[in-house]
Design an enzyme around this catalytic site. Structure first.
Site, mmCIF file in Angstrom:
data_model
loop_
_atom_site.group_PDB
_atom_site.id
_atom_site.type_symbol
_atom_site.label_atom_id
_atom_site.label_comp_id
_atom_site.label_asym_id
_atom_site.label_seq_id
_atom_site.Cartn_x
_atom_site.Cartn_y
_atom_site.Cartn_z
ATOM 1 N N GLU A 1 0.826 -1.220 0.000
ATOM 2 C CA GLU A 1 0.000 0.000 0.000
ATOM 3 C C GLU A 1 0.850 1.256 0.000
ATOM 4 O OE1 GLU A 1 -0.530 -2.667 1.820
ATOM 5 O OE2 GLU A 1 -2.468 -3.362 1.059
ATOM 6 N N HIS B 1 -11.270 -5.880 8.380
ATOM 7 C CA HIS B 1 -12.091 -5.783 7.173
ATOM 8 C C HIS B 1 -13.383 -5.004 7.402
ATOM 9 C CE1 HIS B 1 -9.477 -9.202 6.161
ATOM 10 N NE2 HIS B 1 -9.814 -9.046 4.901
#
Ligand code: TPP
Lengths: 323, 373
Positions: free
Chosen positions: A60, A129
């Site tokens: 990322e 998540h």
């Protein structure tokens, strides 16, 4: 026009943005052949090629950092972060580089980067998540932060964000991706403007992203008891459209902010502070927050209770009316 | 960009001690002194961890688990590495190391809570020297490296005392090799000559991305740039995994520093039970890898070369059934989290304001339970 899910509306919005501007690139993990884990970029690599829809290495910081370089070179990157909890390896690049480049260059270098983040819970997922990290970004000068709540806004807001010369962190409520379908509005609404999605006069409910649907359901339930709740979809978290919020509070005198993110130091706190600064004499009750708790996101077996839900929102409504 | 550069290196030699046909082969650097009984014990591990995996997938299909990350195809890499560990060594897994957990005597039930949504990890890493699963890709490689720093500071390397010298084993995937954390772990491990072994299961895929998206060179070659040895093993060969990991852990314990092992293997199942492989890879790929199955080759060896009684296989079948039953019953019996538990252990010293939230939440949950009762 046919009705679309939010995932499909985002897909169409991204497609339109890519057609309109050859400098627009999509980059992220699994965005190519797979079309993203939520299929938001489905088919785009096939139609625009591997050099415009880029399956990046799994990093990322790399995704955001290279987007900065692409922006310096004149591109308009749209970065996908696979899940909310995985933005943090890229956090340094977002906070220290994306957010500051325009300022440091005295306006000479723009960062027209859109960072898409599926956020929020309610899908029974494992940890990392289901998080709602919007406040971190809203707290960072130089970033703009928005959240869509329905297919039409998703379609228009993603295009407006990509067209923006400021960097925008774009939150997508993942539990709404494949929920209800709806028609697209023929025209966009201003990106950083809030919208009254259900008028009412007793209490104002302010929500964004996944909580707009929850607020609307709560308002429908309250209507059965004769309570008229006004629901505002905030849409833009930073900047905040305070005039719209104040206008509503001046009419209802009561405000409840609903978000999935933890209770303290969040968007609700900022709104409460501003409302008491700007509409003190209109308030009939303290501004209340219905939110997640100040804990890590819970194991999914408890998430429906932990998240704001109709019961908790209606409790807050009673509490507000009780003052 | 369109002309993606694919892996340019020729297929390197990889260490293999048992061929897919079940033939024992020798490797000059990795002599393995092992009895047929010991090979049979490894076979038992392989069969049982596959059974755990099969049961977990079935439980997910029945709605008993929210998700499962299957290890199918990777049993040999994990069991070989897991059995190379000594009791006081420490292992840091990803979310797929069910086979290593098994070798560390972690009850499979301890792994299921995370996937069922009843806890967020929930077991004591010190009990079996096996850390909790880590979902954020690559983060655990730094934790392993830091643990190894502690081992060095405690004087627990290079003493020559097998009861004292300690090594650390860090697991990660081919996709993870791109993360900054993993590369920083390599840098720290090299700089400190730390007793850590990096065990990369190159299962060829990071969800939909082939390993060529991550690297132009075979992953084991990355090590040389950081200044420590790297080697590739046949990840479907439990003996190669055992021998090479054992050697690397010995080196670590003897203060010889880190090693990178790339276990060349294949993720036979979708990434998780949520994934759909048809979008990005050909089924024929898995068919080819099936011929290199990690279990079939050991069975072939045992049947052909070893004097293992037929009872061994029937007993194992029974044991496998009992294990499956234990998992099925145990999974359904896992206690749901209480509302209070969400607030416990957020801080060592719970702030009063959190205590108030806890009480509000508990009252709220019991009020809705009353309404629905
Ligand atoms: C920091 C971070 N980014 C993204 C993800 C989402 N994600 C989960 S597994 C995975 C692929 C991992 O591939 P690899 O490292 O090869 O391990 P494998 O799953 O194949 O065992 C991704 C992208 C994550 N968990 N953490």
């Amino acid at each position: 026009m046919t009705a679309l899910t939010m995932a499909k509306a985002l897909n169409e919005g991204l497609r339109k943005a890519m057609e309109d501007d050859p400098k627009v690139l999509i980059m992220g993990e699994d965005v190519g052949k797979l079309g993203g884990v939520f299929r938001v970029t489905d088919g785009l690599q096939k139609d625009f090629g591997e050099d415009r829809v880029i399956d990046t290495p799994l990093a990322e910081s790399g995704i955001i950092g290279t987007a900065v370089g692409l922006a310096i070179r004149g591109y308009r990157p749209v970065c996908e972060i696979q899940f909310d909890g995985f933005v943090f390896p890229g956090f340094d690049q977002i906070v220290s580089q994306v957010a500051k480049m325009y300022n440091r260059s005295a306006g000479l270098v723009r960062m027209p980067i859109t960072i898409r983040i599926p956020f929020g819970g309610g899908i029974g997922a494992v940890e990392h998540h289901s998080e709602s990290p919007e406040a971190y970004f809203a707290h960072t000068a130089g970033l703009k932060v928005v959240a869509c709540s329905n297919p039409s806004d998703a379609y228009w807001m993603i295009q407006q964000s990509i067209a923006s010369d400021d960097p925008i962190v774009f939150f997508e409520p993942k539990r709404r991706y494949h929920a209800a379908k709806s028609e697209l509005d023929p025209e966009p609404y201003p990106l950083h403007q809030a919208r009254v999605v259900r008028p009412g006069r007793d209490v104002t409910l302010l929500a964004y992203g996944p909580m707009v649907a929850m607020a609307l359901e709560s308002a429908a339930a309250a209507a059965e008891d004769g309570r008229e709740l006004e629901v505002i979809d905030l849409r833009s978290i930073s900047p905040l459209d305070m005039p719209s919020v104040i206008e509503s509070v001046e009419r209802t005198g009561r405000l409840i902010v609903v978000h999935e993110a933890p209770h303290s130091f969040g968007v609700g706190a900022e709104i409460a502070a501003r409302v008491q600064e700007q509409a003190f004499y209109s308030l009939e009750a303290p501004v209340l927050r219905v939110s997640g708790y100040d804990t890590p996101y819970p194991p999914s077996r408890l998430e429906n209770e932990w998240l704001p839900n109709i019961d908790r929102i209606l409790d807050a409504v009673e509490q507000s009316l009780g003052y | 960009m369109t002309e993606h550069v694919r892996a340019v290196q020729p297929e390197p030699d990889m260490v293999q001690l048992l061929t897919p046909e079940g033939q024992r082969v020798e490797h000059p650097d990795y002599p393995l002194d092992i009895t047929d009984e010991q090979i049979a014990a490894l076979y038992r591990d392989l069969v049982l961890v596959r059974r755990i995996d099969t049961e977990a997938i079935a439980l997910q299909r029945q709605g008993e688990l929210g998700l499962w990350a299957s290890l199918l195809g990777q049993e040999a890499a994990q069991v070989g590495a897991g059995r190379a560990l000594r009791k006081h060594d420490m292992a840091f897994p990803t979310y797929r190391e069910h086979g290593v957990a098994w070798c560390r005597d972690v009850d499979p039930m301890s792994l299921l809570g995370l996937f069922r949504g009843t806890n967020l990890g929930g077991f004591n890493p010190h009990e079996h020297n096996f850390n909790m699963y880590t979902i954020v890709i690559g983060a655990q490689t730094l934790h392993a490296t830091g643990y190894a720093m502690g081992v060095v500071r405690d004087g627990a390397v290079g003493t020559g005392d097998p009861e004292r010298d300690t090594a650390v084993l860090a697991f990660f995937g081919d996709g993870a090799s791109s993360q900054g954390d993993v590369n920083e772990a390599f840098v720290f491990a090299a700089a400190g000559n730390l007793p850590v072994v990096f065990f990369c299961q190159n299962n060829q895929w990071a969800i939909s991305e082939p390993v060529t998206t991550q690297s132009r060179v075979p992953l084991y070659k990355r090590a040389s740039g950081f200044g420590f040895p790297g080697m590739r093993i046949d990840g479907n060969d439990v003996l190669a995994s055992l021998a090479v990991t054992r050697k690397a852990l010995d080196d670590a314990r003897n203060a010889q520093g880190p090693t990178l092992i790339e276990a060349f293997t294949y993720r036979m199942n979708p990434h998780t039970t949520n994934d759909d492989t048809r979008r990005y890879r050909l089924g024929s790929e898995a068919e080819t890898w099936k011929l290199k199955d990690p279990i079939a080759r050991v069975k072939a060896y045992l049947l052909r070369e070893a004097k293992i009684s037929a009872d061994f296989f029937t007993d194992l079948e029974q044991e496998s059934k009992r294990l499956a039953e234990h998992i099925r019953a145990g999974c359904r019996a896992l206690p749901d989290p209480t509302p209070e538990s969400v607030f416990e252990h957020v801080h060592v010293d719970m702030p009063n304001e959190l205590r108030e939230q806890r009480d509000d939440f508990a009252a709220f949950v019991s009020s809705i339970e009353e309404v629905s009762a």
